[in-house]
Design an enzyme around this catalytic site. Structure first.
Site, PDB file in Angstrom:
ATOM      1  N   ASN A   1     -37.066  41.163   2.707  1.00 42.07           N
ATOM      2  CA  ASN A   1     -35.803  41.900   2.667  1.00 42.07           C
ATOM      3  C   ASN A   1     -35.966  43.066   1.693  1.00 42.07           C
ATOM      4  OD1 ASN A   1     -33.202  42.778   2.517  1.00 42.07           O
ATOM      5  ND2 ASN A   1     -32.321  40.864   1.751  1.00 42.07           N
TER       6      ASN A   1
ATOM      7  N   LYS B   1     -33.659  45.109   0.820  1.00 42.44           N
ATOM      8  CA  LYS B   1     -32.377  45.354   0.133  1.00 42.44           C
ATOM      9  C   LYS B   1     -32.130  46.866   0.009  1.00 42.44           C
ATOM     10  CE  LYS B   1     -32.187  40.800  -1.833  1.00 42.44           C
ATOM     11  NZ  LYS B   1     -31.742  39.895  -2.871  1.00 42.44           N
TER      12      LYS B   1
ATOM     13  N   HIS C   1     -26.025  37.572   4.669  1.00 35.71           N
ATOM     14  CA  HIS C   1     -26.805  37.406   3.429  1.00 35.71           C
ATOM     15  C   HIS C   1     -25.849  37.081   2.285  1.00 35.71           C
ATOM     16  CE1 HIS C   1     -29.267  38.403  -0.071  1.00 35.71           C
ATOM     17  NE2 HIS C   1     -30.294  38.102   0.718  1.00 35.71           N
TER      18      HIS C   1
ATOM     19  N   GLU D   1     -30.649  30.180   0.905  1.00 32.63           N
ATOM     20  CA  GLU D   1     -30.952  30.793  -0.391  1.00 32.63           C
ATOM     21  C   GLU D   1     -29.973  30.270  -1.429  1.00 32.63           C
ATOM     22  OE1 GLU D   1     -33.067  34.866   0.092  1.00 32.63           O
ATOM     23  OE2 GLU D   1     -30.932  35.159   0.308  1.00 32.63           O
TER      24      GLU D   1
ATOM     25  N   ILE E   1     -31.502  34.130  -6.922  1.00 29.24           N
ATOM     26  CA  ILE E   1     -31.955  35.373  -6.285  1.00 29.24           C
ATOM     27  C   ILE E   1     -32.338  36.414  -7.341  1.00 29.24           C
ATOM     28  CG2 ILE E   1     -31.162  37.379  -4.939  1.00 29.24           C
ATOM     29  CD1 ILE E   1     -29.679  35.445  -3.117  1.00 29.24           C
TER      30      ILE E   1
ATOM     31  N   GLY F   1     -36.156  33.897  -5.451  1.00 26.39           N
ATOM     32  CA  GLY F   1     -37.170  33.810  -6.501  1.00 26.39           C
ATOM     33  C   GLY F   1     -38.585  33.522  -6.022  1.00 26.39           C
TER      34      GLY F   1
ATOM     35  N   ALA G   1     -37.463  39.160  -1.543  1.00 30.29           N
ATOM     36  CA  ALA G   1     -37.236  40.596  -1.734  1.00 30.29           C
ATOM     37  C   ALA G   1     -37.973  41.132  -2.958  1.00 30.29           C
ATOM     38  CB  ALA G   1     -35.741  40.862  -1.853  1.00 30.29           C
ATOM     39  N   SER G   2     -37.478  40.793  -4.161  1.00 27.73           N
ATOM     40  CA  SER G   2     -37.966  41.479  -5.363  1.00 27.73           C
ATOM     41  C   SER G   2     -39.444  41.266  -5.632  1.00 27.73           C
ATOM     42  CB  SER G   2     -37.137  41.055  -6.585  1.00 27.73           C
ATOM     43  OG  SER G   2     -37.112  39.652  -6.714  1.00 27.73           O
TER      44      SER G   2
HETATM   45  O1  G3P Z   1     -33.038  38.078   0.964  1.00 30.35           O
HETATM   46  C1  G3P Z   1     -33.945  37.695   0.013  1.00 30.35           C
HETATM   47  C2  G3P Z   1     -33.341  37.469  -1.296  1.00 30.35           C
HETATM   48  O2  G3P Z   1     -31.999  37.303  -1.390  1.00 30.35           O
HETATM   49  C3  G3P Z   1     -34.148  36.765  -2.288  1.00 30.35           C
HETATM   50  O3  G3P Z   1     -34.382  37.748  -3.219  1.00 30.35           O
HETATM   51  O4  G3P Z   1     -35.545  38.875  -4.957  1.00 30.35           O
HETATM   52  O5  G3P Z   1     -35.142  36.434  -5.135  1.00 30.35           O
HETATM   53  O6  G3P Z   1     -36.788  37.293  -3.509  1.00 30.35           O
HETATM   54  P1  G3P Z   1     -35.538  37.570  -4.258  1.00 30.35           P
END
Ligand code: G3P
Length: 218
Positions: free
Chosen positions: A5, A7, A90, A138, A143, A176, A197-198
């Protein structure tokens, strides 16, 4: 399966970075053959499609039929611009049951794949009845953090409950996720893949990061 993602991080939005990151993801896919889906801002889909053959999902669409709805994002528009699927609900963009159902129906009419995000197993069971292609669990609290959902006690329990439901949709887990070990643990519990994502978008070396994750599937 790895769902990335993007974002609205500046690291993705500025310059040509969405394209650069998409090309990196494609290179890693070609090397490891672990399926990768990219979830993009609607405005980046067309641009990325010109340089990348991976499946592209819109991060959101609005449950509208094309016509008099100024400023909304239609299924038809993301499809015409190169999307093959849509992420729905989401945890940063919750839309409620009625809109989830409407969006799923519109995606089906437009032959778009669907990935619905949920926060717990009960929600997943309810939404599975509406036949999305994928459901991603999630934990909103985790997150963007350093501890992955499968390395946190409460998170891991949620994932186990989710997977134990034996849903017809493919099950993904996220929040995470940052290492090969997170993949190994997620697959061991029974998930089909991860949503993240991150870890990728903010990595000092996104290619090395994604290669490491891909190795977790071998
Ligand atoms: O959609 C993926 C997300 O919400 C998780 O984000 O940065 O924790 O991988 P992250």
């Amino acid at each position: 399966m790895i769902v990335l993602n993007f974002k609205t991080y500046p690291e993705v939005t500025l310059g040509n970075n969405a394209v650069k990151l998409a090309q990196i993801a494609q290179e890693v896919f070609e090397q490891y053959q672990v399926p990768i889906i990219l979830c993009l801002q609607a405005t980046d889909i067309y641009k990325v499609k010109q340089h990348c053959h991976l499946p592209l999902f819109a991060q959101h669409i609005d449950p509208i039929n094309p016509g008099q709805n100024t400023g909304f994002i239609s299924a038809l528009s993301v499809k015409e611009n190169g999307a093959s699927g849509v992420m729905i609900n989401h945890s940063e963009h919750r839309i409620g049951d009625e809109n989830i159902q409407k969006t799923l129906a519109i995606c089906k009419q437009n032959q778009l794949q669907t990935l619905v995000c949920v926060e717990n197993a009960e929600e997943a069971v309810k939404i599975n009845e509406w036949q999305p292609d994928m459901i991603a669990l999630e934990d909103p609290v985790l997150i963007g953090g350093e501890v992955s959902i499968v390395k946190n006690e409460a998170g891991k329990q949620k994932v186990e409950e989710f997977v134990a439901k034996n849903l017809s949709a493919k099950t993904l887990v996220g929040a995470g996720v940052k290492s090969k070990d997170d993949i190994i643990v997620s697959l061991k519990i029974g998930a089909a893949g991860v949503l993240l994502a991150s870890g990728f978008t903010k990595a000092a070396d996104p290619k090395a990061f994604l290669e490491d994750l891909s190795q977790g599937f071998k």
